[in-house]
Design a protein around this motif. Structure first.
Motif, mmCIF file in Angstrom:
data_model
loop_
_atom_site.group_PDB
_atom_site.id
_atom_site.type_symbol
_atom_site.label_atom_id
_atom_site.label_comp_id
_atom_site.label_asym_id
_atom_site.label_seq_id
_atom_site.Cartn_x
_atom_site.Cartn_y
_atom_site.Cartn_z
ATOM 1 N N GLY A 207 0.646 -1.097 -0.200
ATOM 2 C CA GLY A 207 -0.122 -0.039 -0.023
ATOM 3 C C GLY A 207 0.704 1.658 -0.131
ATOM 4 N N TRP A 208 2.133 0.996 0.231
ATOM 5 C CA TRP A 208 2.973 2.418 0.220
ATOM 6 C C TRP A 208 3.127 2.997 -1.186
ATOM 7 C CZ3 TRP A 208 8.961 2.696 1.173
ATOM 8 C CH2 TRP A 208 9.354 4.160 1.404
ATOM 9 N N PHE A 244 0.014 8.079 -0.885
ATOM 10 C CA PHE A 244 -1.444 7.664 -1.004
ATOM 11 C C PHE A 244 -1.802 8.131 -2.269
ATOM 12 C CE2 PHE A 244 -5.827 8.096 -0.070
ATOM 13 C CZ PHE A 244 -6.209 6.989 0.451
ATOM 14 N N TYR A 250 -6.389 -0.191 -1.977
ATOM 15 C CA TYR A 250 -5.530 -0.803 -0.833
ATOM 16 C C TYR A 250 -4.178 0.155 -0.610
ATOM 17 C CZ TYR A 250 -7.894 -4.910 -1.832
ATOM 18 O OH TYR A 250 -8.917 -6.007 -2.098
ATOM 19 N N SER A 251 -4.443 1.366 -1.036
ATOM 20 C CA SER A 251 -3.239 2.327 -0.708
ATOM 21 C C SER A 251 -3.467 2.746 0.657
ATOM 22 C CB SER A 251 -3.363 3.493 -1.455
ATOM 23 O OG SER A 251 -2.405 4.462 -1.359
ATOM 24 N N ARG A 252 -2.165 3.015 1.328
ATOM 25 C CA ARG A 252 -2.199 3.328 2.790
ATOM 26 C C ARG A 252 -1.124 4.548 2.832
ATOM 27 N NH1 ARG A 252 -1.351 -2.182 6.356
ATOM 28 N NH2 ARG A 252 0.349 -2.324 4.639
ATOM 29 N N THR A 253 -1.181 5.228 3.834
ATOM 30 C CA THR A 253 -0.406 6.417 4.338
ATOM 31 C C THR A 253 0.699 5.863 5.283
ATOM 32 O OG1 THR A 253 -2.076 8.140 3.955
ATOM 33 C CG2 THR A 253 -0.246 8.781 5.243
ATOM 34 N N TYR A 254 2.033 6.328 4.783
ATOM 35 C CA TYR A 254 3.189 6.000 5.802
ATOM 36 C C TYR A 254 2.861 6.712 7.038
ATOM 37 C CZ TYR A 254 7.827 4.000 5.891
ATOM 38 O OH TYR A 254 8.869 3.314 6.366
ATOM 39 N N ASP A 418 1.857 -9.116 6.289
ATOM 40 C CA ASP A 418 1.977 -7.514 6.123
ATOM 41 C C ASP A 418 3.249 -6.946 6.939
ATOM 42 O OD1 ASP A 418 1.254 -5.078 5.570
ATOM 43 O OD2 ASP A 418 0.153 -4.899 7.376
ATOM 44 N N TRP A 444 5.877 -0.947 7.551
ATOM 45 C CA TRP A 444 6.440 0.584 7.909
ATOM 46 C C TRP A 444 7.840 0.500 8.456
ATOM 47 C CZ3 TRP A 444 3.362 2.729 4.428
ATOM 48 C CH2 TRP A 444 2.425 2.512 4.206
#
Length: 617
Positions: A207-208, A244, A250-254, A418, A444
């Motif tokens: 997702g990153w 993002f 499925y994108s995520r924010t760091y 993950d 992360w």
């Protein structure tokens, strides 16, 4: 380190072998034109199995015109384009506008109308696509041979597999054609080819990097990954490509709480049970890598590998194969013969599983992932062989599924749990073929792994890819500010080894460098402080002296709690460094100087502290 077997010299070292820094200097200091620098990519060998689609004059002109318009909008400032004119290769299951996407299946091909999310970010930074790369069809394989466009050979010995599925992406970097490329990694496709070709493979946290515009293998697990000659370059590309994306569900924010660095002397877990399937050379290489890790100060501890192994098996021996089938279901219904025979056998396994099986497997996945995270909580990272062995093209042809499955021993579990991962070169086996190690940590941890990976690559000093060029360790770019962190200058009790340094370490802050302030500060030993602390006071140009400080990157989410512990008369402000940089750092209120001793002449707190201790004894 002990003397090692040299890597085989490859006859495939065809490119210019420039790193990102080399390409940047080509334009900024050598004055090369974009057309002249990129013209060689118009003549890529059409018989080379690494490529599926190649740059032509129209595609080059279109990209240069687009870049010129962006530069004009930026007022002609090239520093706004960190990848200005840098060529890169894109795996052909990732969309590039105006280029066909085939996923290594001609019957599936379509013309992409827009860039994939990660490609768009890289092109906005000035990078130029020069080829679409070959792959195991529909990204189903770890060998690099399941393609109607041909098997991509290993860059060190053409009798061996290159690794897959991102075979062409890895080959183009290993041969020095481009400084970086994009691949995808669902089960290890960004790590196995890196190990087999002596390059870096950065598999980011899911997702990153956006997976919008990627032909899915398993959409819930897919990652866009980065291959590069150096960790430095891979990390920079990931920072530019990441972010993002609303178009990717499925994108995520760091997160701002992500660790910036591993511990100075990290505790690394190693599997308590290691399988090399009889390959004693692969085993010997990994054992030497463990010795080298210990030489860097790492502590190695065994951890129970059984949950990792069970989760790895679920990827292909469970209902996730139905996700792979979903991506090709329409083609399978109309033209099943268009699918590679081995790939078809794999995806047709989807028919064995029901919805009940899928939920049951998901429950088991969650339980195993929890066990894995609990195990990783006891160490800073896990280190594994990137692959347990390497096989010839002939061996894989004779036994395509079993040998491919073996290659995923240390990779298949990563996305299911993950986790983030970084594949690093680890020298040569006794036969001269390359091998690698992979560092694995919770989601992360990407930036922390990259920081450690830079140190590893510098210590190993291996040649770049298959080119024979020495690793430009001394020419690595200065450590950039870690996104999501505050770069903090510490001057006293928070220095490395000092009594309050733990306040940084427990917040996953990362040491960057030791340096000095500008000549406008004086340093004082404050009175009645426990533990003893100094005060740094700005006094004006010409009235002070350079004072030694350390720079640390502190995660933003931890910075407030750190600052809350700072007692008066100390505080946080802006410091000017000797080289002109301005950073956040410790300062002292003038009222705190009552009863303080001027210790500026010592040049720093550490020297004063050592002198004071010597006098006391």
């Amino acid at each position: 380190m002990t003397s090692k077997t040299p890597l085989r010299r490859s006859a495939a070292s065809l490119g210019s072998c420039r790193t990102l820094t080399d390409w940047q200097q080509l334009y900024t200091t050598q004055g090369a034109s974009l057309v002249d620098a990129l013209a060689p990519f118009l003549d890529l060998d059409t018989a080379d199995p690494a490529w599926i689609a190649r740059l032509d004059a129209a595609r080059l002109r279109s990209q240069l015109d687009m870049l010129a318009a962006r530069v004009e909008q930026a007022g002609g400032k090239l520093d706004a384009f960190p990848l200005y004119g840098v060529p890169f290769v894109v795996k052909d299951n990732i969309d590039v506008a105006g280029w066909p996407t085939t996923a290594a299946c001609p019957a599936f091909a379509y013309m992409a109308q827009r860039d994939a999310g990660a490609v768009a970010r890289l092109r906005a930074a000035g990078a130029i696509v020069v080829a679409k790369a070959n792959l195991d069809q529909f990204a189903t394989g770890l060998v690099g041979v399941r393609s109607p466009y041909g098997a991509v050979p290993n860059t060190f010995d053409a009798a061996y597999v290159s690794g897959g599925s991102s075979s062409g992406s890895a080959s183009s970097v290993a041969r020095g054609w481009v400084p970086f490329s994009l691949g995808t990694d669902t089960a290890g496709s960004g790590r196995i080819p890196a190990a087999f070709n002596n390059i870096v493979g950065l598999k980011p946290t899911r997702g990153w990097l956006s997976s919008a515009g990627v032909v899915p293998a398993c959409r819930t697990l897919d990652c866009v990954c980065v291959f590069a000659l150096t960790v430095d370059d891979a990390a920079l590309v990931a920072e530019i490509a990441g972010g993002f994306d609303h178009d990717d569900p499925y994108s995520r924010t760091y997160p701002q709480s992500a660790p910036a660095v591993l511990a100075p002397s990290p505790v690394l877990g190693i599997p308590d049970q290691l399988a090399f399937f009889g390959d004693t050379q692969a085993q010997a290489n990994f054992e030497q890598a463990l010795v080298d890790l210990q030489a860097t100060g790492a502590k190695l501890v065994p951890i129970d590998f059984s949950p990792f192994a069970e989760l790895a098996a679920l990827l292909y021996q469970g209902p996730w194969v139905a996700e792979r089938f979903l991506a090709v279901s329409q083609l399978h219904a109309s033209q099943p013969e268009a699918i590679d025979p081995v790939v078809r056998v794999i995806v047709e396994e989807a028919g064995r599983y029901s919805a009940t099986d899928a939920f049951s497997a998901e429950y088991r996945r969650a339980a195993l992932a929890r066990a894995i995270h609990l195990a990783l909580a006891t160490v800073d990272a896990l280190v594994v062989p990137s692959a347990p062995s390497i096989y010839t093209l002939a061996a894989v042809q004779d036994d395509p599924i079993r040998l491919n499955a073996r290659l995923g021993t240390y990779t298949n579990f990563t996305n299911l749990a993950d986790l983030s991962a970084l594949a690093l070169p680890a020298g040569a086996r006794e036969d001269g073929l390359p091998a690698g190690i992979t560092l694995i940590a919770p989601a992360w941890s990407d930036r922390a792994l990259a920081r450690f990976g830079r140190q590893w690559q510098a210590a190993q000093a291996l040649p770049l890819g298959a080119t024979g060029r020495a690793c430009p360790v001394g020419a690595q770019r200065a450590t950039p500010d870690t996104p999501g962190s505050v770069r903090l200058a510490v001057v006293g009790a928070h220095l490395s080894g000092m009594p309050l340094n733990h306040q940084l370490l427990t917040r996953h802050a990362g040491f960057v460098e030791a340096c000095r302030t500008a000549r406008c500060y004086r340093l004082y030993a404050l009175a009645d402080t426990i533990p003893p602390k100094p005060g740094l006071v700005h006094v004006g140009t010409g009235q002070g002296a350079p004072i030694e400080v350390e720079l640390w990157d502190v995660p933003l989410a931890s910075f407030g709690a750190f600052v809350a512990q700072i007692p008066a008369p100390l505080g946080i402000g802006k410091l000017l460094l000797e080289d002109g940089r301005q950073v956040t750092g410790f300062i002292c209120e003038p009222r705190g100087l009552e009863g303080a001793r001027d210790i500026t002449a010592f040049g720093g707190w550490r020297a004063y502290f050592a002198s004071a201790n010597a006098s006391a004894t």
